[in-house]
Enzyme design. Structure first.
Site, PDB file in Angstrom:
ATOM      1  N   HIS A  23      39.006  33.251  31.385  1.00 22.37           N
ATOM      2  CA  HIS A  23      37.556  33.093  31.150  1.00 22.37           C
ATOM      3  C   HIS A  23      37.328  31.796  30.378  1.00 22.37           C
ATOM      4  CE1 HIS A  23      36.424  37.656  31.419  1.00 22.37           C
ATOM      5  NE2 HIS A  23      36.375  37.065  32.595  1.00 22.37           N
ATOM      6  N   HIS A  79      34.691  42.550  43.926  1.00 18.23           N
ATOM      7  CA  HIS A  79      34.117  41.846  42.771  1.00 18.23           C
ATOM      8  C   HIS A  79      34.103  40.358  43.086  1.00 18.23           C
ATOM      9  CE1 HIS A  79      33.226  40.768  38.725  1.00 18.23           C
ATOM     10  NE2 HIS A  79      34.438  40.765  38.220  1.00 18.23           N
ATOM     11  N   GLU A  81      33.869  37.812  40.928  1.00 17.86           N
ATOM     12  CA  GLU A  81      34.383  36.858  39.934  1.00 17.86           C
ATOM     13  C   GLU A  81      35.555  36.081  40.540  1.00 17.86           C
ATOM     14  OE1 GLU A  81      34.952  38.505  36.006  1.00 17.86           O
ATOM     15  OE2 GLU A  81      34.934  36.501  35.110  1.00 17.86           O
ATOM     16  N   ASP A  83      38.411  35.019  39.815  1.00 19.38           N
ATOM     17  CA  ASP A  83      39.829  35.399  39.773  1.00 19.38           C
ATOM     18  C   ASP A  83      40.186  36.365  40.901  1.00 19.38           C
ATOM     19  OD1 ASP A  83      38.102  37.015  38.227  1.00 19.38           O
ATOM     20  OD2 ASP A  83      39.773  37.964  37.202  1.00 19.38           O
ATOM     21  N   HIS A 145      32.680  45.231  35.332  1.00 16.11           N
ATOM     22  CA  HIS A 145      31.904  44.711  34.224  1.00 16.11           C
ATOM     23  C   HIS A 145      30.854  43.681  34.652  1.00 16.11           C
ATOM     24  CE1 HIS A 145      34.105  40.700  33.750  1.00 16.11           C
ATOM     25  NE2 HIS A 145      34.648  41.263  34.802  1.00 16.11           N
ATOM     26  N   ASP A 164      38.633  45.432  38.249  1.00 14.38           N
ATOM     27  CA  ASP A 164      38.976  45.133  36.850  1.00 14.38           C
ATOM     28  C   ASP A 164      39.217  46.396  36.012  1.00 14.38           C
ATOM     29  OD1 ASP A 164      38.975  42.327  36.844  1.00 14.38           O
ATOM     30  OD2 ASP A 164      36.804  42.242  36.633  1.00 14.38           O
ATOM     31  N   TYR A 192      42.177  44.587  26.743  1.00 10.69           N
ATOM     32  CA  TYR A 192      41.277  44.335  27.881  1.00 10.69           C
ATOM     33  C   TYR A 192      39.985  45.141  27.711  1.00 10.69           C
ATOM     34  CZ  TYR A 192      40.242  43.357  32.806  1.00 10.69           C
ATOM     35  OH  TYR A 192      39.679  42.919  33.974  1.00 10.69           O
ATOM     36  N   HIS A 225      44.233  43.604  38.082  1.00 14.72           N
ATOM     37  CA  HIS A 225      45.125  42.876  37.167  1.00 14.72           C
ATOM     38  C   HIS A 225      46.177  43.842  36.652  1.00 14.72           C
ATOM     39  CE1 HIS A 225      42.423  39.426  36.785  1.00 14.72           C
ATOM     40  NE2 HIS A 225      41.427  40.229  36.469  1.00 14.72           N
TER      41      HIS A 225
HETATM   42 FE1  FEO Z   1      35.822  40.383  36.408  1.00 11.09          FE
HETATM   43 FE2  FEO Z   1      39.172  40.056  36.831  1.00 11.09          FE
HETATM   44  O1  FEO Z   1      37.380  39.566  36.985  1.00 11.09           O
END
Ligand code: FEO
Length: 395
Positions: A23, A79, A81, A83, A145, A164, A192, A225
């Site tokens: 991030h 998602h 995002e 990543d 999230h 996530d 996390y 992750h």
């Molecule tokens: Fe919300 Fe692992 O990205």
């Protein structure tokens, strides 16, 4: 590298051993991370999520070893995002017409990030996509999230792909929870949760209860992750439920910054004062200018109370104290107590500034705090001890 998870699902993600900041610079990742992507083969083939953009080319070249890309029927984008979606631009160059399943909010995010009119199909909770023998069932997970976040569940294999949620920034070649060090795993899982999911705890609890009510059997949880939870997969769900309910342990965390060691000395004497009246409480001290901020946040998450301290400077507080207070405010901790302290040379506004920020962050203020002129002398030491005694008696 790919790892077979069971007869239908193969992990086709990337392990990032090197990353130390995630991030931007906001999240420390001392144990690296993984970007998990899953290939599900039935009569139809679905690819669930991709990887962070710097790994996109490597991801595609590994994926080609696993499957002819033209045989991928569906892409599931849980998602948006970067990543998890960063591999999409490269992948879509190869298979531009393949449908991408995402939520309505996902569609907005993907368009916002990539400005492409890929073949998006929006889904909502309960929608099913048949892969042949098995179905993928979609479950929106709004604000877990991001607004677009989504889970999907594979029938037959009873696998929950949770993106996530239930993840950890934890690089490993072993992939499964029963093959890694449990302490390390849980240190990363709680870090996390504390740093990313705390503000959404109410929604975490609600979503888990919604999932439990569906009574879907869960044999495996595959987050985006870290490790796959295959041994007792619901252990992490139970932990999330515990963490989502204003979690606290018998711990007090002291976060201070100091210029000439006066405030540091106060922190240490206050610690002695707490210990005098309470031998059982865990006390952890952090110099906010020298400590990892995500570690501090994790320890605050575990605390029943915090003390925040800075000497007064220019009628305010030191920058590392201001920074950690700003971060604390954003995380909306609940049901925790707080107070401030610090030394000063002439004006002494620091503790008021800190107390105001702690109030805004939603902490229950224990008292108005304590300030000491210059370095604590014997009288100051006694005042700090007594302050510590009071803090030690809080429940
Ligand atoms: Fe919300 Fe692992 O990205």
């Amino acid at each position: 590298m790919s790892i077979k998870i069971n007869t239908s699902t193969t992990w086709v993600g990337e392990v990032d051993w090197e990353i130390r900041r995630f991030h931007g610079e906001e999240y420390s990742t001392y144990r690296g991370t993984t970007y998990n992507s899953y290939l599900v083969k039935d009569k139809k083939v679905a690819l669930i999520d991709t990887v962070w953009q710097p790994f996109a080319k490597e991801f595609i070249s590994n994926l080609i070893k696993e499957i002819d890309l033209s045989k991928i029927d569906y892409i599931i984008a849980n998602h948006a995002e970067i990543d998890h979606s960063g591999g999409l631009p490269e992948l879509m160059k190869e298979i531009p017409d393949t449908p991408i399943y995402c939520t309505k909010n996902g569609l907005k995010s993907f368009k916002g990030h990539y400005h492409k009119d890929w073949n998006f199909k929006t889904v909502k909770t309960g929608d099913k996509l048949s892969l042949g023998e098995k179905d993928l069932i979609f479950i929106e997970a709004r604000m877990l999230h991001w607004p677009d976040s989504m889970f999907c569940y594979l029938t037959g294999d009873n696998t929950l792909f949770s993106n996530d949620a239930f993840g950890q920034h934890y690089a490993t070649e072993f992939l499964f929870n029963d093959l890694v060090d449990t302490e390390e795993l849980y240190q990363e899982a709680i870090k996390y949760y504390a740093n990313i999911l705390t503000p959404f705890s109410g929604l975490v609890e609600g979503k888990i209860n919604e999932l439990l009510k569906l009574k879907l059997p869960v044999d495996m949880i595959c987050p985006s992750h870290g490790v796959v939870w295959r041994k007792d997969p619901l252990q992490i769900v139970k932990k999330y439920l515990e963490w989502s309910k204003d979690y606290k342990e018998n711990q007090i965390t002291i976060i201070y910054d100091t210029m000439w060691n006066g405030t540091r000395k106060m922190a240490e004497i206050i610690t002695q004062g707490i210990k005098e009246v309470n031998k059982k409480v865990t006390i952890k001290l952090f110099n906010s200018a020298r400590s990892d901020k995500n570690t501090i946040i994790t320890e605050i998450f575990k605390s029943k109370a915090i003390l925040v301290a800075s000497p007064t400077i220019n009628k305010g507080i030191l920058s590392s104290t201001a920074a950690i207070l700003e971060q604390i405010k954003g995380l909306s901790f609940k049901n925790k107590k707080a107070a401030s302290f610090g030394c000063y040379g002439w004006s002494g506004e620091g503790i008021k500034v800190i107390t105001e920020e702690l109030k805004k962050a939603g902490f229950e203020i224990i008292n108005e705090g304590i300030k000491i002129l210059w370095n604590p002398d014997n009288i100051g030491i006694d005042q700090c001890k007594k302050f510590g005694n009071k803090i030690g008696k809080i429940s």
